[in-house]
Design a protein around this motif. Structure first.
Motif, short mmCIF file in Angstrom:
data_model
loop_
_atom_site.label_atom_id
_atom_site.label_comp_id
_atom_site.label_asym_id
_atom_site.label_seq_id
_atom_site.Cartn_x
_atom_site.Cartn_y
_atom_site.Cartn_z
N VAL A 121 -16.96 7.81 4.01
CA VAL A 121 -15.82 7.34 3.34
C VAL A 121 -16.42 6.20 2.34
CG1 VAL A 121 -13.91 5.45 3.74
CG2 VAL A 121 -14.38 7.14 5.34
N LEU B 16 -11.09 16.36 5.76
CA LEU B 16 -12.00 15.53 6.37
C LEU B 16 -11.89 15.32 7.76
CD1 LEU B 16 -14.36 14.03 5.18
CD2 LEU B 16 -12.91 11.86 5.04
N GLN C 220 -3.18 8.52 6.86
CA GLN C 220 -3.01 7.26 6.04
C GLN C 220 -4.08 6.29 5.72
OE1 GLN C 220 0.54 6.01 8.09
NE2 GLN C 220 1.86 7.78 7.32
N ILE D 152 -7.84 -2.49 0.36
CA ILE D 152 -7.34 -3.22 1.61
C ILE D 152 -8.25 -3.24 2.64
CG2 ILE D 152 -5.73 -1.37 2.63
CD1 ILE D 152 -4.01 -3.55 3.46
N ALA D 153 -8.59 -4.18 3.39
CA ALA D 153 -9.24 -4.40 4.68
C ALA D 153 -8.26 -4.62 5.72
CB ALA D 153 -10.17 -5.68 4.64
N LEU E 118 -7.20 7.07 5.73
CA LEU E 118 -8.07 7.87 4.80
C LEU E 118 -7.38 7.72 3.14
CD1 LEU E 118 -9.82 10.75 6.75
CD2 LEU E 118 -10.71 8.55 5.90
N MET E 119 -6.18 8.08 3.15
CA MET E 119 -5.71 8.01 1.82
C MET E 119 -5.88 6.26 1.31
SD MET E 119 -2.07 10.29 2.58
CE MET E 119 -1.30 9.76 0.81
N ALA E 120 -5.90 5.55 2.16
CA ALA E 120 -5.74 4.13 1.54
C ALA E 120 -7.18 3.82 1.29
CB ALA E 120 -5.74 3.03 2.88
N ARG E 121 -8.02 4.87 1.58
CA ARG E 121 -9.53 4.92 1.10
C ARG E 121 -9.68 5.84 -0.21
NH1 ARG E 121 -9.72 0.42 3.12
NH2 ARG E 121 -9.94 0.20 5.26
N GLY E 122 -8.47 6.25 -0.63
CA GLY E 122 -8.25 6.87 -2.03
C GLY E 122 -8.63 8.35 -1.91
N PHE E 123 -8.58 8.99 -0.66
CA PHE E 123 -8.59 10.46 -0.47
C PHE E 123 -7.10 10.90 -0.66
CE2 PHE E 123 -12.30 9.20 2.08
CZ PHE E 123 -13.27 10.28 1.70
N HIS F 44 -17.28 8.23 -0.89
CA HIS F 44 -16.00 8.74 -1.70
C HIS F 44 -15.46 7.35 -2.30
CE1 HIS F 44 -11.66 9.73 -2.07
NE2 HIS F 44 -12.47 10.82 -2.66
N LEU F 45 -15.36 6.40 -1.60
CA LEU F 45 -14.88 5.25 -2.51
C LEU F 45 -15.75 4.59 -3.52
CD1 LEU F 45 -14.15 2.90 0.88
CD2 LEU F 45 -12.55 3.70 -1.35
N GLN G 16 -15.68 -1.74 3.13
CA GLN G 16 -15.21 -0.54 2.43
C GLN G 16 -14.30 -1.18 1.05
OE1 GLN G 16 -12.98 2.23 5.02
NE2 GLN G 16 -13.79 1.14 6.70
N PHE H 236 2.58 2.63 2.80
CA PHE H 236 2.78 3.23 4.08
C PHE H 236 3.95 3.81 4.46
CE2 PHE H 236 -1.58 3.26 6.63
CZ PHE H 236 -2.16 2.79 5.46
N SER I 12 2.71 7.25 -3.87
CA SER I 12 1.87 7.64 -2.37
C SER I 12 0.68 6.52 -2.54
CB SER I 12 1.27 9.13 -2.61
OG SER I 12 0.36 9.12 -3.52
N ILE I 13 0.24 6.52 -1.24
CA ILE I 13 -1.04 5.68 -0.91
C ILE I 13 -2.14 5.76 -1.89
CG2 ILE I 13 -2.39 4.59 1.02
CD1 ILE I 13 -0.48 5.69 3.03
N ASN I 14 -2.45 6.97 -1.75
CA ASN I 14 -3.72 7.15 -2.63
C ASN I 14 -3.64 7.01 -4.15
OD1 ASN I 14 -2.35 9.80 -2.14
ND2 ASN I 14 -4.09 10.66 -3.43
N VAL J 243 -4.05 3.24 -4.72
CA VAL J 243 -5.44 2.97 -4.61
C VAL J 243 -6.13 3.37 -5.86
CG1 VAL J 243 -7.66 3.68 -3.19
CG2 VAL J 243 -5.34 3.41 -2.14
N LYS J 244 -5.54 4.55 -6.40
CA LYS J 244 -6.25 4.96 -7.89
C LYS J 244 -6.08 3.86 -8.69
CE LYS J 244 -7.23 9.71 -7.66
NZ LYS J 244 -6.36 10.29 -6.78
N LEU K 135 0.67 -1.47 0.07
CA LEU K 135 0.01 -0.07 -0.10
C LEU K 135 0.92 1.16 0.06
CD1 LEU K 135 -3.34 0.62 0.14
CD2 LEU K 135 -2.41 -1.79 0.42
#
Ligand SMILES: Nc1ncnc2c1ncn2[C@@H]1O[C@H](COP(=O)(O)OP(=O)(O)OP(=O)(O)O)[C@@H](O)[C@H]1O
Ligand SMILES: [Mg+2]
Lengths: 247, 407
Positions: A106, B374, B359, A90-91, B361-366, A109-110, A151, A58, A79-81, A84-85, A56
């Motif tokens: 959340v 937020l 982090q 991840i759970a 929230l970033m893992a949720r795409g923000f 947004h997802l 999520q 981190f 970066s993390i996001n 994700v894009k 991810l």
């Protein structure tokens, strides 16, 4: 049967990672082909979660060497996001509480659009009331697990990671969660971490790996490996002659 | 000379226990007189500013309105439907109308507390009187606006709010200034009386200017089985704001709840606390404070719970979020137990936004910025105020605008 060549969804090469000055991953190689689901076993503290967090991106998991490719794209320094894009979801095994931020915010947004939150929550047997709850505040252990899974379900990533989605989840909910994960993974790739293997009753995995001290020491057929671990514990893995020796 | 004038005179030069000491002589008393003006016809700039503190010029969804500009009352009216149930007028009118007002004047705040209370007595500029009559449940909130239109003016109001036995009332008050106002002083004395089985919910929103000084002085008397809920939201830079309202839970099973959301930006100096004194058997209190410090803001977030009777219980929660290295937050939670059988507790947490929250929230795409915003918005969640839905939505809109600008 000759395996059809299919491009890899996730490819990790020689990955070494440290956290707080401590080496937690030591030359990990892992390839998950598109459409495949892999399982990761390993004793507590062996580095399973560290591997997920490194995938991810981190920042506290500092990469010492190696690379991570998602669908052929090098994501090692993203970066993390951004990752994700590109389709990772991840759970988490453990998640922070965030006051005032609602689970529903959340999820919206997802999803990137309007969703029927209540219906989605129902997919993991969570009450619609949870959408208005502060993120992870006062969630029970099993509720946390299900909220994490929810999520990922809403996100529908091309590569889904589940870090112990089955721990602390009661029998009935396990069936619901297992079914939901299985549905999601039908046309996707993923990586699952499980200790007892409960989730494998619902999700058909293609391959399993055993992690010991930050290394993948053994790979094979999930049911076989699980039954060996259940019978003899990780001692067996440590002694296994076929286990890859440290470099 | 009246007794309270005499008392006040003695305190004329007495600095307050807390906050920067101000020379009250440097403000002007010279305000023009504003004539009567229905709120619906207020000048556009005034209407816009007052809406930003929750006061609606359309009177929609409000049972009554009081509007004061500088030293003049420009509007006071109860909607027809609520006549005979609740009252709203200037305290000046109320003192002329009711001789019993004496029993509520300088009764939970003393005129000689400091130079600001003294000023409010010696140079008194009205303020509002709001009362819910016995047994009346007022289904819509009443609103009051204290507006300052002139630079460097001092406005010293004295408010009295009474919830008669078995009544229920919601009040929203907004204090703000005209965009042209830079400096000035607002002193607000507020005395609350919540009688047996009554419930009063009071929400105050402040929106000042960077060089403006503010000194509210508030006291509340909560009688048997009565409930006092008070919310304070401060959203924009101010030069200095110091207040430490107190609720006396005198009645048996009385309840008090203070919630504040402080947003310190620019060079603001905020010293804000809430105090409750548990004097009645079975009384309960809760103090919740949220403070956000940006830029070079300095925030003192205080809380004091005093237990004087058995079977009493109170809790204080103070959270601070530091968004700049040049800002600071000092949380000072205090507990004083004077008898066994009082149970007082507190929790305080001050710090920057937790990296792991961002982090996650970033893992949720923000993005990182989206995640921060937020979290800040969540920190200022108006849901904690426990307001009725419609009012909550209005205030949420106001607060969200500020939070969005924060990042
Ligand atoms: N912030 C940290 N500081 C120091 N050590 C850490 C930190 N985070 C993780 N570790 C250590 O890294 C090692 C690997 O941890 P990791 O969470 O990856 O294990 P795991 O295989 O997921 O274990 P489990 O089965 O218990 O979930 C552990 O020894 C852990 O204590
Ligand atoms: Mg783990």
């Amino acid at each position: 049967m000759a395996r059809r060549r299919s491009p890899s969804a996730l490819k990790i090469r020689n990955l070494s990672v440290e956290i707080a000055g401590k080496k937690v991953l030591d030359g990990v190689d892992l390839e998950v082909l598109r459409g495949e689901i892999h399982v990761l076993f390993g004793p507590n503290g062996s580095g399973k979660t560290s591997l997920m967090m490194s995938i991810l991106g981190f920042p506290s998991y500092r990469i010492l060497s190696g690379e991570i490719l998602l669908n052929g794209t090098d994501i090692t320094n993203m970066s993390i996001n951004e990752r994700v894009k590109l389709g990772i979801g991840i759970a988490f095994q453990s998640s922070p509480t965030i006051r005032g931020v609602k689970l529903g915010d959340v999820l919206r947004h997802l999803a990137g659009s309007k969703i029927d939150g209540a219906k989605m929550a129902g997919a993991v047997n969570l009450d619609a009331e949870f959408l208005n709850r502060d993120l992870n505040v006062g969630f029970s252990g099993g509720e946390l697990r299900r909220s994490e899974v929810l999520q990922v379900l809403v996100q529908r990533p091309s590569f889904a990671i589940f870090d112990e989605p089955d721990s602390g989840v009661d029998v009935e909910n396990l069936e619901v969660v297992g079914g939901a994960i299985n549905n999601l993974l039908k046309k996707r790739s993923g990586l699952l971490i499980t200790h007892q293997g409960y989730i494998l009753r619902y999700v058909e995995a293609d391959k399993a790996h055993v992690m010991l001290n930050g290394r993948i020491v053994c790979s094979g057929i999930p049911t076989k490996i699980l039954s060996q671990i259940m019978k003899r514990g990780y001692k067996w893995c440590e002694k296994c002659p076929k286990a890859r020796r440290p470099h | 000379m009246s007794k309270s004038k005499e008392t006040a005179l003695k305190a004329k030069g007495k600095p307050a226990a807390l906050g920067p000491d101000l020379d009250v002589g440097r403000f002007t008393r010279d305000a023009k007189t504003w004539g009567y003006c229905p709120v619906s016809s207020l000048p556009e700039d005034i209407a816009r500013r007052s809406l930003a503190v929750g006061v609606r010029a359309d009177e929609g969804e409000r049972a009554g309105t009081y509007f004061q500009i500088d030293h003049s009352t420009v509007f006071q009216k109860i909607q027809k439907k609520f006549e005979g149930k609740t009252e709203i007028m200037s305290t000046k009118d109320a003192l002329e109308k009711y001789d019993w007002m004496e029993d509520y004047w300088w009764k939970v705040v003393s005129a000689d507390a400091d130079k600001y209370t003294a000023l409010a007595e010696l140079e008194w500029d009205r303020g509002y009187f709001i009362r819910a009559l016995e047994g009346q449940k007022i289904t819509l909130p009443l609103q009051a606006c204290l507006f300052i239109s002139k630079d460097n003016l001092d406005q010293n109001v004295h408010n009295v709010i009474i919830a008669e036995p078995n009544s229920e009332i919601q009040i929203i008050t907004g204090c703000t200034v005209h965009p042209n106002v830079q400096r000035g002083l607002h002193v607000g004395i507020s005395e609350f009386f919540i009688k047996e089985w009554a419930k009063l919910t009071f929400t105050m929103i402040h929106n000042w200017a960077q060089n403006f000084d503010v000194r509210p002085r508030t006291g509340a008397l909560v009688e048997d089985n009565a409930t006092f809920v008070t919310n304070y939201v401060c959203l924009n830079p101010v030069k200095s704001l110091q207040m430490y309202p107190v609720a006396y839970c005198k009645g048996e099973n009385s309840r008090a709840r203070f919630t504040s959301i402080l947003y310190g930006a620019g060079d603001s100096y905020l010293d804000v606390g809430s105090k409750t004194v548990l004097q009645g058997t079975g009384s309960r209190a809760e103090v919740i404070a949220r403070a956000i410090a940006l830029d070079r803001a300095r925030i003192y977030s205080r809380g004091l719970l005093v237990g004087e009777k058995e079977d009493t219980k109170a809790h204080l929660e103070c959270r601070g979020l530091l968004l700049s290295d040049d800002a600071f937050i000092h949380a000072i939670p205090e507990l004083t137990a004077k008898v066994q059988g009082t149970e007082l507790s507190h929790e305080a947490a001050v710090g920057k936004i937790a990296e792991e929250q961002i982090q996650y929230l970033m893992a949720r795409g923000f993005s990182e910025l989206e995640a921060q915003s937020l979290i800040v918005r969540g920190f200022m969640d108006v849901g904690i105020l426990g307001l009725p839905k419609a009012l909550e939505t209005e205030i949420k809109r106001i607060v969200d605008t500020t939070a969005a600008a924060a990042i």
